[in-house]
Design a protein around this motif. Structure first.
Motif, short mmCIF file in Angstrom:
data_model
loop_
_atom_site.label_atom_id
_atom_site.label_comp_id
_atom_site.label_asym_id
_atom_site.label_seq_id
_atom_site.Cartn_x
_atom_site.Cartn_y
_atom_site.Cartn_z
N ASN A 273 -5.09 -40.61 -17.70
CA ASN A 273 -3.71 -40.15 -17.50
C ASN A 273 -3.70 -38.76 -16.86
O ASN A 273 -2.84 -38.47 -16.01
CB ASN A 273 -3.00 -40.12 -18.85
CG ASN A 273 -1.50 -39.93 -18.69
OD1 ASN A 273 -0.82 -40.70 -18.02
ND2 ASN A 273 -0.98 -38.88 -19.32
N LYS A 274 -4.65 -37.92 -17.23
CA LYS A 274 -4.74 -36.59 -16.64
C LYS A 274 -5.02 -36.70 -15.13
O LYS A 274 -4.46 -35.95 -14.33
CB LYS A 274 -5.85 -35.79 -17.32
CG LYS A 274 -5.96 -34.35 -16.85
CD LYS A 274 -7.15 -33.65 -17.51
CE LYS A 274 -6.99 -33.63 -19.03
NZ LYS A 274 -8.10 -32.86 -19.68
N TYR A 275 -5.88 -37.64 -14.77
CA TYR A 275 -6.19 -37.84 -13.35
C TYR A 275 -4.95 -38.31 -12.59
O TYR A 275 -4.64 -37.80 -11.50
CB TYR A 275 -7.31 -38.85 -13.19
CG TYR A 275 -7.54 -39.27 -11.75
CD1 TYR A 275 -8.23 -38.45 -10.88
CD2 TYR A 275 -7.02 -40.47 -11.27
CE1 TYR A 275 -8.41 -38.81 -9.55
CE2 TYR A 275 -7.20 -40.84 -9.94
CZ TYR A 275 -7.89 -40.00 -9.09
OH TYR A 275 -8.07 -40.37 -7.78
N PHE A 276 -4.22 -39.25 -13.16
CA PHE A 276 -3.04 -39.78 -12.48
C PHE A 276 -1.97 -38.71 -12.30
O PHE A 276 -1.32 -38.64 -11.25
CB PHE A 276 -2.47 -40.96 -13.26
CG PHE A 276 -3.34 -42.18 -13.24
CD1 PHE A 276 -4.03 -42.55 -12.10
CD2 PHE A 276 -3.48 -42.97 -14.37
CE1 PHE A 276 -4.83 -43.68 -12.07
CE2 PHE A 276 -4.28 -44.10 -14.36
CZ PHE A 276 -4.96 -44.45 -13.21
N GLU A 277 -1.80 -37.86 -13.30
CA GLU A 277 -0.79 -36.81 -13.21
C GLU A 277 -1.08 -35.85 -12.05
O GLU A 277 -0.15 -35.37 -11.38
CB GLU A 277 -0.71 -36.03 -14.52
CG GLU A 277 -0.08 -36.82 -15.66
CD GLU A 277 -0.05 -36.03 -16.95
OE1 GLU A 277 -0.68 -34.93 -16.98
OE2 GLU A 277 0.57 -36.48 -17.93
N SER A 278 -2.35 -35.60 -11.79
CA SER A 278 -2.72 -34.61 -10.78
C SER A 278 -2.98 -35.20 -9.40
O SER A 278 -2.80 -34.49 -8.40
CB SER A 278 -3.98 -33.85 -11.25
OG SER A 278 -3.80 -33.26 -12.51
N HIS A 279 -3.38 -36.47 -9.34
CA HIS A 279 -3.90 -36.99 -8.08
C HIS A 279 -3.22 -38.26 -7.58
O HIS A 279 -3.62 -38.78 -6.54
CB HIS A 279 -5.41 -37.26 -8.22
CG HIS A 279 -6.22 -36.06 -8.59
ND1 HIS A 279 -6.57 -35.09 -7.67
CD2 HIS A 279 -6.74 -35.66 -9.78
CE1 HIS A 279 -7.28 -34.15 -8.27
NE2 HIS A 279 -7.39 -34.46 -9.56
N TRP A 280 -2.22 -38.80 -8.28
CA TRP A 280 -1.70 -40.10 -7.86
C TRP A 280 -1.01 -40.03 -6.49
O TRP A 280 -0.97 -41.02 -5.75
CB TRP A 280 -0.74 -40.67 -8.91
CG TRP A 280 0.61 -40.04 -8.98
CD1 TRP A 280 0.96 -38.96 -9.73
CD2 TRP A 280 1.79 -40.44 -8.29
NE1 TRP A 280 2.29 -38.66 -9.55
CE2 TRP A 280 2.83 -39.57 -8.67
CE3 TRP A 280 2.09 -41.46 -7.39
CZ2 TRP A 280 4.12 -39.67 -8.18
CZ3 TRP A 280 3.37 -41.58 -6.89
CH2 TRP A 280 4.38 -40.69 -7.30
N ARG A 281 -0.50 -38.86 -6.12
CA ARG A 281 0.18 -38.74 -4.83
C ARG A 281 -0.80 -38.75 -3.65
O ARG A 281 -0.38 -38.85 -2.49
CB ARG A 281 1.02 -37.46 -4.79
CG ARG A 281 2.25 -37.53 -5.69
CD ARG A 281 3.10 -36.28 -5.56
NE ARG A 281 4.32 -36.36 -6.36
CZ ARG A 281 4.40 -36.09 -7.65
NH1 ARG A 281 3.29 -35.71 -8.29
NH2 ARG A 281 5.52 -36.21 -8.31
#
Length: 307
Positions: free
Chosen positions: A225-233
């Motif tokens: 979830n931490k990865y998605f918050e920072s890098h999903w864009r």
């Protein structure tokens, strides 16, 4: 024209006199003047038809360009489909009247030709019912906006899939669809019973990743979830942050965590592959590793010993 009148009233019993009369008439300067005038007007009609066709095509293009800037712009693919259909219709309409006008200039009985064509058309119509069905179906496909040029669709006939791929063109009589491997399907519209359009709404895919049940699954989900918050864009085709749905399955010492990706239409295949690679690399940098299937050899040894 006097020359055509002469042909219609010619005496078939005196062919020599008929030929002489034709020759005499060709010596008349008035006939050549009339022929030259008619040819000139015919050229004017043809040039006018060409110019009018270009003008109509430009007006149709400009109308949809103006419409695309308004609040009622609609879909770009839908607009392109309507542009093609309207331009083709305008071209046929204009050149029909140009041809009729040219024939009238040379005193060719257009009404008689059309009446004869109507009788022939009636006879052909009984054998061309499928063509009429294709055109009517094509009209309703366009009217109901079932699919447009550039859409990815699956076409079924009586429950059987006959084509699946990208729509290359849509006409009143037939549609052309390009499949996965470049194959081209040319489908009469009358055979289209069911259309599944994959390009109208966002696509959804599920990314499953397996981890050892010895891992702290809460920590794994938190890291993801931490990865998605920072890098999903970084994945441009994603329309929203991926959602972690949780543990999907546990078997053979592995826990499967499922992630839901929401992408632009038909972009989910590539997005899922790219996200799997990026997520694996990030988890490994955080000390979390995707599991490798293992086999318990002790169970086999015990079974062999029992035997």
């Amino acid at each position: 024209m006097r020359f055509l009148t002469l042909l219609n009233t010619a005496d078939s019993e005196d062919p020599i006199g008929f030929v002489r009369e034709i020759i005499e008439n060709f010596k008349d300067p008035e006939i050549w003047a009339t022929i030259g005038k008619n040819i000139l007007f015919a050229l004017i009609f043809i040039i006018a038809g060409y110019i009018l066709t270009k003008v109509m095509n430009r007006l149709i293009d400009n109308f949809f360009k103006y419409k695309s800037k308004s609040r009622l712009k609609g879909s770009d693919k839908r607009n392109q489909t309507l542009i093609n259909v309207l331009q083709n219709g305008a071209t046929i309409f204009i050149w029909f009247f140009v041809i009729v006008g040219v024939l009238e200039l040379f005193s060719i009985p257009v009404a008689t030709l059309l009446a004869g064509a109507g009788v022939v058309g009636l006879a052909i119509g009984f054998g061309a019912q499928s063509l009429v069905k294709d055109m009517i179906t094509g009209f309703f496909i366009i009217l109901e906006n079932q699919f447009d040029k550039g859409d990815f669709v699956r076409v079924n006939t009586s429950g059987t899939t006959v084509a699946e791929g990208e729509v290359l063109s849509l006409g009143l009589r037939s549609s052309r669809i390009q499949g996965y491997e470049g194959e081209l399907y040319m489908i009469p519209n009358g055979t289209i019973n069911e259309v599944i359009n994959f390009s109208r709404y966002n696509s959804i895919s599920y990314l499953d990743m397996n981890f050892s049940i010895q891992e702290d699954l809460d920590k794994v989900e938190e890291t993801m979830n931490k990865y998605f918050e920072s890098h999903w864009r970084e994945e441009e085709v994603l329309v929203e942050q991926p959602a972690i749905l949780g543990v999907q399955d546990i078997q053979q010492g592995e826990a499967t965590i499922r992630v839901m990706l929401t992408t632009q239409p038909m972009e989910h295949f590539g997005a899922t592959r790219r996200m799997r690679r990026r997520l694996k690399q990030y988890l490994e940098s955080q000390g979390v590793f995707v599991s490798v299937p293992t086999m318990d050899i002790n169970d086999f040894d015990q079974n062999d010993a029992g035997e």
